[in-house]
Design an enzyme around this catalytic site. Sequence first.
Site, PDB file in Angstrom:
ATOM      1  N   ARG A 121       0.818  -1.232   0.000  1.00 25.64           N
ATOM      2  CA  ARG A 121       0.000   0.000   0.000  1.00 25.64           C
ATOM      3  C   ARG A 121       0.849   1.279   0.000  1.00 25.64           C
ATOM      4  NH1 ARG A 121      -3.198  -2.949   3.674  1.00 25.64           N
ATOM      5  NH2 ARG A 121      -4.924  -3.923   2.580  1.00 25.64           N
ATOM      6  N   LYS A 143       5.347  11.561 -11.726  1.00 24.46           N
ATOM      7  CA  LYS A 143       4.474  10.783 -12.612  1.00 24.46           C
ATOM      8  C   LYS A 143       5.062   9.385 -12.746  1.00 24.46           C
ATOM      9  CE  LYS A 143       2.268  14.085 -15.740  1.00 24.46           C
ATOM     10  NZ  LYS A 143       2.189  14.515 -17.154  1.00 24.46           N
ATOM     11  N   GLU A 185      14.158  16.217 -25.128  1.00 23.24           N
ATOM     12  CA  GLU A 185      13.394  16.764 -23.992  1.00 23.24           C
ATOM     13  C   GLU A 185      14.065  18.049 -23.471  1.00 23.24           C
ATOM     14  OE1 GLU A 185      10.441  15.637 -22.974  1.00 23.24           O
ATOM     15  OE2 GLU A 185      10.340  13.471 -23.250  1.00 23.24           O
ATOM     16  N   LYS A 227      11.143  22.646 -14.602  1.00 23.16           N
ATOM     17  CA  LYS A 227      10.109  21.654 -14.257  1.00 23.16           C
ATOM     18  C   LYS A 227       9.629  21.865 -12.823  1.00 23.16           C
ATOM     19  CE  LYS A 227       8.514  16.992 -14.676  1.00 23.16           C
ATOM     20  NZ  LYS A 227       8.612  15.693 -15.326  1.00 23.16           N
ATOM     21  N   GLU A 237      -1.374  18.173 -12.937  1.00 22.27           N
ATOM     22  CA  GLU A 237      -1.700  18.514 -14.329  1.00 22.27           C
ATOM     23  C   GLU A 237      -3.151  18.938 -14.528  1.00 22.27           C
ATOM     24  OE1 GLU A 237       0.479  16.200 -17.298  1.00 22.27           O
ATOM     25  OE2 GLU A 237      -1.184  16.507 -18.659  1.00 22.27           O
ATOM     26  N   ARG A 241       0.911  22.225 -16.075  1.00 22.62           N
ATOM     27  CA  ARG A 241       1.854  21.109 -16.220  1.00 22.62           C
ATOM     28  C   ARG A 241       1.761  20.478 -17.603  1.00 22.62           C
ATOM     29  NH1 ARG A 241       3.740  16.401 -11.974  1.00 22.62           N
ATOM     30  NH2 ARG A 241       5.036  15.306 -13.496  1.00 22.62           N
ATOM     31  N   ASN A 245       4.069  18.686 -21.990  1.00 22.56           N
ATOM     32  CA  ASN A 245       3.727  17.688 -23.012  1.00 22.56           C
ATOM     33  C   ASN A 245       3.873  18.230 -24.426  1.00 22.56           C
ATOM     34  OD1 ASN A 245       3.079  15.791 -21.039  1.00 22.56           O
ATOM     35  ND2 ASN A 245       0.991  16.562 -20.859  1.00 22.56           N
ATOM     36  N   HIS A 248       4.084  15.887 -27.292  1.00 19.28           N
ATOM     37  CA  HIS A 248       3.794  14.536 -26.806  1.00 19.28           C
ATOM     38  C   HIS A 248       2.495  13.946 -27.361  1.00 19.28           C
ATOM     39  CE1 HIS A 248       7.140  15.308 -24.206  1.00 19.28           C
ATOM     40  NE2 HIS A 248       7.005  14.171 -23.575  1.00 19.28           N
ATOM     41  N   HIS A 252       3.270  10.514 -28.585  1.00 12.53           N
ATOM     42  CA  HIS A 252       2.695   9.310 -27.976  1.00 12.53           C
ATOM     43  C   HIS A 252       1.927   8.489 -29.008  1.00 12.53           C
ATOM     44  CE1 HIS A 252       2.792  10.748 -23.486  1.00 12.53           C
ATOM     45  NE2 HIS A 252       3.973  10.389 -23.948  1.00 12.53           N
ATOM     46  N   HIS A 266      11.563   7.302 -27.204  1.00 14.68           N
ATOM     47  CA  HIS A 266      10.594   8.309 -26.737  1.00 14.68           C
ATOM     48  C   HIS A 266      10.986   9.725 -27.190  1.00 14.68           C
ATOM     49  CE1 HIS A 266       7.680  10.290 -24.162  1.00 14.68           C
ATOM     50  NE2 HIS A 266       8.655  11.023 -23.657  1.00 14.68           N
TER      51      HIS A 266
HETATM   52  P1  NAD Z   1      15.114   3.933 -20.860  1.00 13.90           P
HETATM   53  O1  NAD Z   1      14.809   3.964 -19.439  1.00 13.90           O
HETATM   54  O2  NAD Z   1      14.560   2.801 -21.674  1.00 13.90           O
HETATM   55  O3  NAD Z   1      16.691   3.969 -21.041  1.00 13.90           O
HETATM   56  C1  NAD Z   1      17.201   3.959 -22.341  1.00 13.90           C
HETATM   57  C2  NAD Z   1      18.217   2.828 -22.579  1.00 13.90           C
HETATM   58  O4  NAD Z   1      19.463   3.218 -22.035  1.00 13.90           O
HETATM   59  C3  NAD Z   1      17.871   1.493 -21.927  1.00 13.90           C
HETATM   60  O5  NAD Z   1      18.293   0.470 -22.786  1.00 13.90           O
HETATM   61  C4  NAD Z   1      18.723   1.496 -20.667  1.00 13.90           C
HETATM   62  O6  NAD Z   1      19.040   0.194 -20.264  1.00 13.90           O
HETATM   63  C5  NAD Z   1      19.939   2.244 -21.123  1.00 13.90           C
HETATM   64  N1  NAD Z   1      20.646   3.003 -20.099  1.00 13.90           N
HETATM   65  C6  NAD Z   1      20.095   3.793 -19.163  1.00 13.90           C
HETATM   66  N2  NAD Z   1      21.039   4.466 -18.500  1.00 13.90           N
HETATM   67  C7  NAD Z   1      22.235   4.067 -19.024  1.00 13.90           C
HETATM   68  C8  NAD Z   1      23.567   4.429 -18.778  1.00 13.90           C
HETATM   69  N3  NAD Z   1      23.901   5.379 -17.896  1.00 13.90           N
HETATM   70  N4  NAD Z   1      24.535   3.803 -19.488  1.00 13.90           N
HETATM   71  C9  NAD Z   1      24.214   2.885 -20.432  1.00 13.90           C
HETATM   72  N5  NAD Z   1      22.962   2.528 -20.736  1.00 13.90           N
HETATM   73  C10 NAD Z   1      21.981   3.121 -20.034  1.00 13.90           C
HETATM   74  O7  NAD Z   1      14.620   5.258 -21.612  1.00 13.90           O
HETATM   75  P2  NAD Z   1      14.522   6.788 -21.194  1.00 13.90           P
HETATM   76  O8  NAD Z   1      14.645   7.517 -22.462  1.00 13.90           O
HETATM   77  O9  NAD Z   1      15.396   7.137 -20.068  1.00 13.90           O
HETATM   78  O10 NAD Z   1      13.021   6.902 -20.666  1.00 13.90           O
HETATM   79  C11 NAD Z   1      11.925   6.775 -21.519  1.00 13.90           C
HETATM   80  C12 NAD Z   1      10.701   6.563 -20.684  1.00 13.90           C
HETATM   81  O11 NAD Z   1      10.495   7.682 -19.833  1.00 13.90           O
HETATM   82  C13 NAD Z   1       9.427   6.407 -21.491  1.00 13.90           C
HETATM   83  O12 NAD Z   1       8.717   5.292 -21.016  1.00 13.90           O
HETATM   84  C14 NAD Z   1       8.648   7.671 -21.189  1.00 13.90           C
HETATM   85  O13 NAD Z   1       7.259   7.477 -21.242  1.00 13.90           O
HETATM   86  C15 NAD Z   1       9.108   7.984 -19.804  1.00 13.90           C
HETATM   87  N6  NAD Z   1       8.967   9.385 -19.403  1.00 13.90           N
HETATM   88  C16 NAD Z   1       8.367   9.637 -18.220  1.00 13.90           C
HETATM   89  C17 NAD Z   1       8.234  10.943 -17.773  1.00 13.90           C
HETATM   90  C18 NAD Z   1       7.633  11.211 -16.431  1.00 13.90           C
HETATM   91  O14 NAD Z   1       7.381  12.383 -16.119  1.00 13.90           O
HETATM   92  N7  NAD Z   1       7.438  10.212 -15.602  1.00 13.90           N
HETATM   93  C19 NAD Z   1       8.714  12.009 -18.551  1.00 13.90           C
HETATM   94  C20 NAD Z   1       9.328  11.721 -19.770  1.00 13.90           C
HETATM   95  C21 NAD Z   1       9.447  10.397 -20.190  1.00 13.90           C
HETATM   96  N1  GLY Z   2       6.927  14.816 -18.599  1.00 15.45           N
HETATM   97  C1  GLY Z   2       5.682  15.460 -18.367  1.00 15.45           C
HETATM   98  C2  GLY Z   2       5.388  15.708 -16.935  1.00 15.45           C
HETATM   99  O1  GLY Z   2       6.130  15.345 -16.050  1.00 15.45           O
HETATM  100  O2  GLY Z   2       4.377  16.256 -16.641  1.00 15.45           O
END
Ligand code: NAD
Ligand code: GLY
Length: 363
Positions: A121, A143, A185, A227, A237, A241, A245, A248, A252, A266
Site C-alpha cells: 500500500r 508521474k 526533452e 520543471k 496537471e 503542467r 507535453n 507529446h 505518444h 521516446h
Molecule cells: P530507458 O529507461 O529505456 O533507457 C534507455 C536505454 O538506455 C535502456 O536500454 C537502458 O538500459 C539504457 N541506459 C540507461 N542508463 C544508461 C547508462 N547510464 N549507461 C548505459 N545505458 C543506459 O529510456 P529513457 O529515455 O530514459 O526513458 C523513456 C521513458 O520515460 C518512457 O517510457 C517515457 O514514457 C518515460 N517518461 C516519463 C516521464 C515522467 O514524467 N514520468 C517524462 C518523460 C518520459
Molecule cells: N513529462 C511530463 C510531466 O512530467 O508532466
Amino acid sequence: MTELIHIGLGPRSYNVHVAPGIAAQAGALLKPFARGVVPVVTDNNVAKFHAAGVIGSLRAAGLEPRLVTLEPGEQIKSFAGLEKLCSLLIDSGVERGGLIVALGGGVIGDLAGLAAGLVKRGLDFAQIPTTLLAQVDSSVGGKTAIDMPQGKNLVGLFHQPKAVIADTSLLATLPRRELLSGYAEVVKYGALGDLQFFAWLEANAPKLLGGQSDAVVRAVAHCVRMKAAIVARDEREAGDRALLNLGHTFGHALETAIGYSGVLLHGEAVAIGMVMAFRLSAKLGLCPHADGDRVGHHLQAVGLPVSLDSVSPRPSTDELLAHMMHDKKATGGKLTFVLVRGLGKAVVSDDVPLAAVREILSA
Ligand code: NAD
Ligand code: GLY
C-alpha cells in the site's frame, strides 16, 4: 559544485541533487529515508556499469541494499513487468514504509515509482536517473506509469520521490542515440518556455552532447528548475503542467502506432511531435513558420528525426488520429494540444480543429 533544486510540494517536497559523481553520496543522501532492506531497481544495461557504485555507497552508509534487475526496454512498462517487479520487491524483504531506489532511465523510474506506490500500500522511493531524459524530466515530478495497448502511460499514479540524485557522470556510458533522445526533452524546455535557453542550446549543443561536464550540469539543472516551477504550481496537471507535453500528443500516438518497439525512442518521437506542434501552431496562425523551421533545424542538426518520413513503416494518418483520440489528454471527444505562440511561448489549447491536425499528419 552540486546544483540543489527544491521541488516545493508542501509535505511531498524534496530535493534534486545535480553534480558529476554525486551517486557516490547516495548512501548519505538517502539514509534519512531508508529503513531495513533497500531494493535497488535497475535494468541489465545500467547494472553492468553503475549498480556496484550505488550498492557500495548504500552499504557504506549502513543501509541494506538488494539489487533487483529487470530486462531493459519500454516493454517492461507493462502489467506483466509490473507484476514481476512487485513480486521481486515483496521477495526482497522490503518492509512497509521502506525505501526503493530506482536506478535507471525513465522506464525504470516510471515502473519502480508505480510499484513503490502499490506494494504494501505504498513504499517510499528515490530516483537515481541514469539517462539524460530521466535527469531532465522523468525522475522529477512524481508521474509513474505503465503503458497499455491503447496508449502510453495510461495506468499510473502520482507518487513523488523522496529525493532525486542526478549524477551527470553516469551519462558517459549512455549510447549516443539514447543521449540524443534525452536531448529532445532538453530542447522541449527551451521551446516551451525559454527562448534564451533555446538559443544557448543552439550554441552549446556540441559541448553538451560531447559530455562537457559544466554544460551538462548547467542544462540538467536549468531543465529541472523549469520543471520544478511548473510542478510546484500544478502537481497533478490540472493546467500548466500540460505544457511539459509539448510534442507529446503527436509523439505518444507515434510510439503507440509502432508498438513501443524501439523503431523510435521516446525522445525521437517527441522531436518529431514537437516540430508537428510548431507546424500546427503556424497553420492555426499562432506563430511564424520560421519558429518551427528553427526548432526543426536544430533538432536535425544534432541528428534527431523531425518528420514522419523517417519512420519506417510510416503509420497512416487515420491510425495516428485514432491513437490521439485514446490518449489521456483527449477529453469530451476533443483533442487537447500544446501549441505555441512563438518559440518559448507554449499554451494549452482544447479547441484544435481535427481537420488541421489531419493536414499536419498527412503532410
Ligand atoms: P530507458 O529507461 O529505456 O533507457 C534507455 C536505454 O538506455 C535502456 O536500454 C537502458 O538500459 C539504457 N541506459 C540507461 N542508463 C544508461 C547508462 N547510464 N549507461 C548505459 N545505458 C543506459 O529510456 P529513457 O529515455 O530514459 O526513458 C523513456 C521513458 O520515460 C518512457 O517510457 C517515457 O514514457 C518515460 N517518461 C516519463 C516521464 C515522467 O514524467 N514520468 C517524462 C518523460 C518520459
Ligand atoms: N513529462 C511530463 C510531466 O512530467 O508532466
